[in-house]
Design a protein around this motif. Structure first.
Motif, PDB file in Angstrom:
ATOM      1  N   UNK A   1      56.395  26.581  37.022  1.00  0.00           N
ATOM      2  CA  UNK A   1      56.106  25.337  37.727  1.00  0.00           C
ATOM      3  C   UNK A   1      55.790  24.196  36.757  1.00  0.00           C
TER       4      UNK A   1
ATOM      5  N   UNK B   1      45.538  35.393  22.713  1.00  0.00           N
ATOM      6  CA  UNK B   1      45.766  33.950  22.658  1.00  0.00           C
ATOM      7  C   UNK B   1      44.915  33.345  21.545  1.00  0.00           C
TER       8      UNK B   1
ATOM      9  N   UNK C   1      42.025  30.920  22.662  1.00  0.00           N
ATOM     10  CA  UNK C   1      40.828  31.413  23.357  1.00  0.00           C
ATOM     11  C   UNK C   1      40.286  32.706  22.744  1.00  0.00           C
TER      12      UNK C   1
ATOM     13  N   UNK D   1      41.310  35.508  23.524  1.00  0.00           N
ATOM     14  CA  UNK D   1      41.320  36.522  24.585  1.00  0.00           C
ATOM     15  C   UNK D   1      42.717  37.141  24.729  1.00  0.00           C
TER      16      UNK D   1
ATOM     17  N   UNK E   1      46.062  38.385  26.627  1.00  0.00           N
ATOM     18  CA  UNK E   1      46.758  37.733  27.737  1.00  0.00           C
ATOM     19  C   UNK E   1      46.677  38.553  29.021  1.00  0.00           C
TER      20      UNK E   1
ATOM     21  N   UNK F   1      54.616  35.831  29.189  1.00  0.00           N
ATOM     22  CA  UNK F   1      53.291  35.303  28.882  1.00  0.00           C
ATOM     23  C   UNK F   1      52.251  36.365  29.233  1.00  0.00           C
TER      24      UNK F   1
ATOM     25  N   UNK G   1      52.362  37.970  32.132  1.00  0.00           N
ATOM     26  CA  UNK G   1      52.158  38.017  33.583  1.00  0.00           C
ATOM     27  C   UNK G   1      52.410  39.445  34.059  1.00  0.00           C
TER      28      UNK G   1
ATOM     29  N   UNK H   1      35.548  27.294  29.430  1.00  0.00           N
ATOM     30  CA  UNK H   1      35.641  28.742  29.213  1.00  0.00           C
ATOM     31  C   UNK H   1      35.661  29.502  30.538  1.00  0.00           C
TER      32      UNK H   1
ATOM     33  N   UNK I   1      39.090  29.353  31.889  1.00  0.00           N
ATOM     34  CA  UNK I   1      39.952  30.301  31.158  1.00  0.00           C
ATOM     35  C   UNK I   1      39.731  31.725  31.676  1.00  0.00           C
ATOM     36  N   UNK I   2      38.455  32.067  31.875  1.00  0.00           N
ATOM     37  CA  UNK I   2      38.123  33.427  32.324  1.00  0.00           C
ATOM     38  C   UNK I   2      38.665  33.692  33.731  1.00  0.00           C
TER      39      UNK I   2
ATOM     40  N   UNK J   1      42.254  34.621  33.656  1.00  0.00           N
ATOM     41  CA  UNK J   1      42.674  35.837  32.955  1.00  0.00           C
ATOM     42  C   UNK J   1      43.286  36.907  33.869  1.00  0.00           C
TER      43      UNK J   1
ATOM     44  N   UNK K   1      47.376  33.318  32.623  1.00  0.00           N
ATOM     45  CA  UNK K   1      47.402  33.657  31.208  1.00  0.00           C
ATOM     46  C   UNK K   1      46.212  33.072  30.451  1.00  0.00           C
ATOM     47  N   UNK K   2      45.075  33.030  31.118  1.00  0.00           N
ATOM     48  CA  UNK K   2      43.777  32.763  30.482  1.00  0.00           C
ATOM     49  C   UNK K   2      43.664  31.392  29.833  1.00  0.00           C
ATOM     50  N   UNK K   3      44.445  30.427  30.284  1.00  0.00           N
ATOM     51  CA  UNK K   3      44.360  29.144  29.585  1.00  0.00           C
ATOM     52  C   UNK K   3      44.157  27.958  30.521  1.00  0.00           C
TER      53      UNK K   3
ATOM     54  N   UNK L   1      41.918  25.329  29.118  1.00  0.00           N
ATOM     55  CA  UNK L   1      42.573  24.569  28.047  1.00  0.00           C
ATOM     56  C   UNK L   1      43.519  23.531  28.655  1.00  0.00           C
ATOM     57  N   UNK L   2      44.355  23.991  29.604  1.00  0.00           N
ATOM     58  CA  UNK L   2      45.358  23.092  30.176  1.00  0.00           C
ATOM     59  C   UNK L   2      44.723  21.891  30.852  1.00  0.00           C
TER      60      UNK L   2
ATOM     61  N   UNK M   1      42.988  19.547  28.398  1.00  0.00           N
ATOM     62  CA  UNK M   1      44.001  18.762  27.686  1.00  0.00           C
ATOM     63  C   UNK M   1      44.538  17.634  28.556  1.00  0.00           C
TER      64      UNK M   1
ATOM     65  N   UNK N   1      53.033  28.955  41.772  1.00  0.00           N
ATOM     66  CA  UNK N   1      52.690  29.042  40.350  1.00  0.00           C
ATOM     67  C   UNK N   1      52.801  30.453  39.824  1.00  0.00           C
ATOM     68  N   UNK N   2      52.298  30.617  38.612  1.00  0.00           N
ATOM     69  CA  UNK N   2      52.455  31.885  37.910  1.00  0.00           C
ATOM     70  C   UNK N   2      51.881  33.063  38.677  1.00  0.00           C
TER      71      UNK N   2
ATOM     72  N   UNK O   1      52.330  37.795  41.446  1.00  0.00           N
ATOM     73  CA  UNK O   1      51.447  38.958  41.570  1.00  0.00           C
ATOM     74  C   UNK O   1      51.400  39.529  42.970  1.00  0.00           C
TER      75      UNK O   1
ATOM     76  N   UNK P   1      48.317  41.555  44.402  1.00  0.00           N
ATOM     77  CA  UNK P   1      47.371  41.725  43.298  1.00  0.00           C
ATOM     78  C   UNK P   1      46.622  40.437  42.982  1.00  0.00           C
TER      79      UNK P   1
END
Lengths: 334, 215
Positions: free
Chosen positions: A110, A199, A202, A204, A206, A221, A223, B26, B29-30, B33, B37-39, B42-43, B46, B181-182, B186, B189
């Motif tokens: 996305x 990563x 972080x 951590x 992935x 990534x 997933x 943080x 990010x957690x 996870x 992808x744990x970011x 960050x994204x 930014x 999204x990503x 899942x 899950x």
């Protein structure tokens, strides 16, 4: 797990990597001053449609390793596993455009779809002809009925090769988009991983996984895929991936295919050849002929442990384009 | 508390948004996870990184709140990256458009602005309520804001109820299956985890509306 990586400050890692990359490959590549965009040294190439790609970092040799003659003209470089912003993609388009238009090649995520899409609109509004092809080859990421929801993985390499070769021949944008879409439509992939990458931003992993487990259908990534199982032998896991890939298109007796066995970062070539051997046996049993084989690390997920199998059904035109020479930074074919 | 909002208050609130996202980097990010992808932290940090500069450089003599929000949105769209840049950027641009020319926001303006903000997320992300996204936080916060306004409550109460609506919305994503999204890959899950985008939206609303209450 203790993080062991040869980096300096995590926030500087992309810049430092690019700095090294540009110096090492200064005969083939240049960097735009204003944006984090790498461009083929002689771009824009007169008389040629520009091929632009990009995405998050962490997939070496993708994306920047595919810059070069017969491949990609410009790459918008994102942060680790994060789509590059609109402005950056827009600058990449402008840098690649020689007046014959630009094809955007991107994976079906996305973030990438939105940023590339908005950059495309921006460039079009300024009179640049721009089309895009979105790669969605990962069969494990969504059922066939919802193919438009599938991730793009190593199959993007096939798109760069085919579109890049056709652009080099002087084809127009419409034709390159059409053939590029056919190459994507004929391409199917599936991966497996037993160890996540860490990563660097972080510290951590992935994803979380047990010591004796692996994730079937993992994305590049990290997933999650379709199931988590105990570790299997090379033959067992390769058979599982290959059959699922074969049945999805479906590939049929008499087809000719290009095979791409792609290491995800820390799986040895030794192991991958063992796995490829099984792919070749299965294809032989199905009566499918291998036209060309690519083996190695083409599209990694940092140092993830695992590999993927990609098959592309060939036709005469795709065979010619796959066989064409190219001179990418990390992908040279004579 | 005044029943309208000045551009100074909006500027202050935007700074607080960045602060709150940084504070929760943080944690975001957690949250990302198990289903991403744990970011996410960050994204999103930014994407919002540059807006403090945009706010600080916005000329003192300009009083148009819509213009300010559009400038913020444009910056996030152009330089934000990831999925967050286009999504939050479009939301701010649409919000700005809805209140273009306003030098003070009345409670009615605020409702209109927030409806446009939610609409921007829906339009850019092509999401519906219940898809387990940031929209599941933002839209309920709009509904709560609108409801409080229609019931004639004070601006302070409106803002407080919008934050509560956002929180409930965010928490509702825990039981949802992701459709966007990503994490959508899942399937089942993805259930059992708060959506990281819904959480970052909550932190934005908490800081933005919260600072308008306190200030």
């Amino acid at each position: 797990m203790k993080v062991k990586k040869f980096i300096n400050q995590p926030e500087n890692l992309i810049e430092e990597m690019l700095e090294g990359f540009v110096i090492a490959n200064q005969n083939k590549v240049k960097r735009l001053e204003t944006e984090r965009v790498l461009v083929r040294k002689d771009a824009p190439v007169t008389g040629k449609v520009g091929i632009v790609t990009g995405g998050g970092s962490g997939h070496k040799p993708a994306f920047i390793g595919y810059i070069g003659r017969g491949l990609v003209d410009a790459v918008a470089v994102g942060d680790i596993f994060a789509a590059p912003p609109v402005q950056r993609v827009y600058e990449a388009i402008k840098a690649a455009d020689a007046g014959k238009g630009v094809l955007l090649c991107l994976g079906n995520y996305s973030g990438d779809v939105m940023n590339f899409g908005m950059a495309q609109e921006l460039a079009q509004s300024e009179g640049i002809e721009v089309e895009s092809v979105i790669v969605n080859d990962d069969v494990a990421s969504s059922p066939k009925e919802r193919m438009d929801n599938r991730r793009g993985v190593a199959g993007e390499v096939i798109l760069w090769k085919v579109a890049g070769a056709l652009a080099e021949e002087g084809a127009d944008l419409k034709k390159i988009k059409e053939v590029g879409e056919r190459a994507v439509f004929n391409t199917r992939s599936m991966g497996v991983a037993h160890t996540p990458c860490i990563l660097p931003t972080t510290g951590k992993p992935s994803f979380q996984i047990g010591e004796e487990e692996m994730e079937i259908g993992v994305g590049h990534h990290g997933e999650p895929g379709i199931k988590r199982t105990k570790m299997m032998s090379a033959d067992e896991v390769t058979e599982l991936l290959t059959r699922q890939v074969l049945e999805d298109l479906p590939f049929q007796r008499g087809d000719e295919v290009t095979v791409l066995v792609n290491g995800l970062g820390s799986t040895s070539l030794l192991e991958m050849y063992i796995c490829f051997r099984k792919v070749a046996q299965i294809l032989s049993d199905y009566g499918i002929k291998i036209h060309r084989t690519y083996m190695g690390e083409f599209f990694t997920s940092l140092e993830m442990g695992g590999f993927s199998v990609t098959l592309t059904k060939m036709d005469e035109e795709l065979k010619r384009l796959i066989d064409a020479p190219c001179d990418g930074i990390h992908f040279v074919q004579h | 508390m005044s029943q309208s909002i000045s551009i100074e208050k909006v500027k202050y609130a935007l700074h607080k948004v960045v602060e709150n996202l940084e504070k929760n980097r943080q944690y975001l990010n957690d949250l990302d996870s198990p289903i991403g992808d744990s970011d996410h932290g960050e994204s999103v940090c930014n994407a919002f990184h540059k807006i403090q500069e945009i706010v600080d450089k916005f000329p003192e003599e300009k009083r148009d709140i819509g213009e300010l929000l559009q400038a913020v949105g444009k910056s996030i769209v152009l330089s934000g990256g990831a999925a967050m840049g286009p999504l939050y950027g479009t939301a701010f641009m649409d919000a700005g458009k809805a209140v273009l020319g306003k030098e003070e926001l009345t409670p009615a303006d605020l409702v209109q602005m927030w409806e446009a903000f939610a609409g921007g997320i829906k339009r850019r992300g092509q999401v519906e309520l219940g898809d387990k996204t940031m929209y599941d936080t933002i839209y309920p916060s709009f509904l709560a804001l609108q409801k409080a306004y229609e019931e004639g409550k004070s601006l302070k109460e409106m803002l407080r109820e919008a934050i509560e609506g956002a929180q409930e919305g965010m928490e509702s994503t825990k039981d949802l299956v992701s459709k966007r999204g990503r994490s959508s890959r899942l399937g089942e899950r993805s259930r059992g985890h708060i959506d990281p985008g819904a959480a970052s939206s909550y932190f934005i609303i908490e800081a933005f509306f919260g600072s308008l209450i306190d200030n």
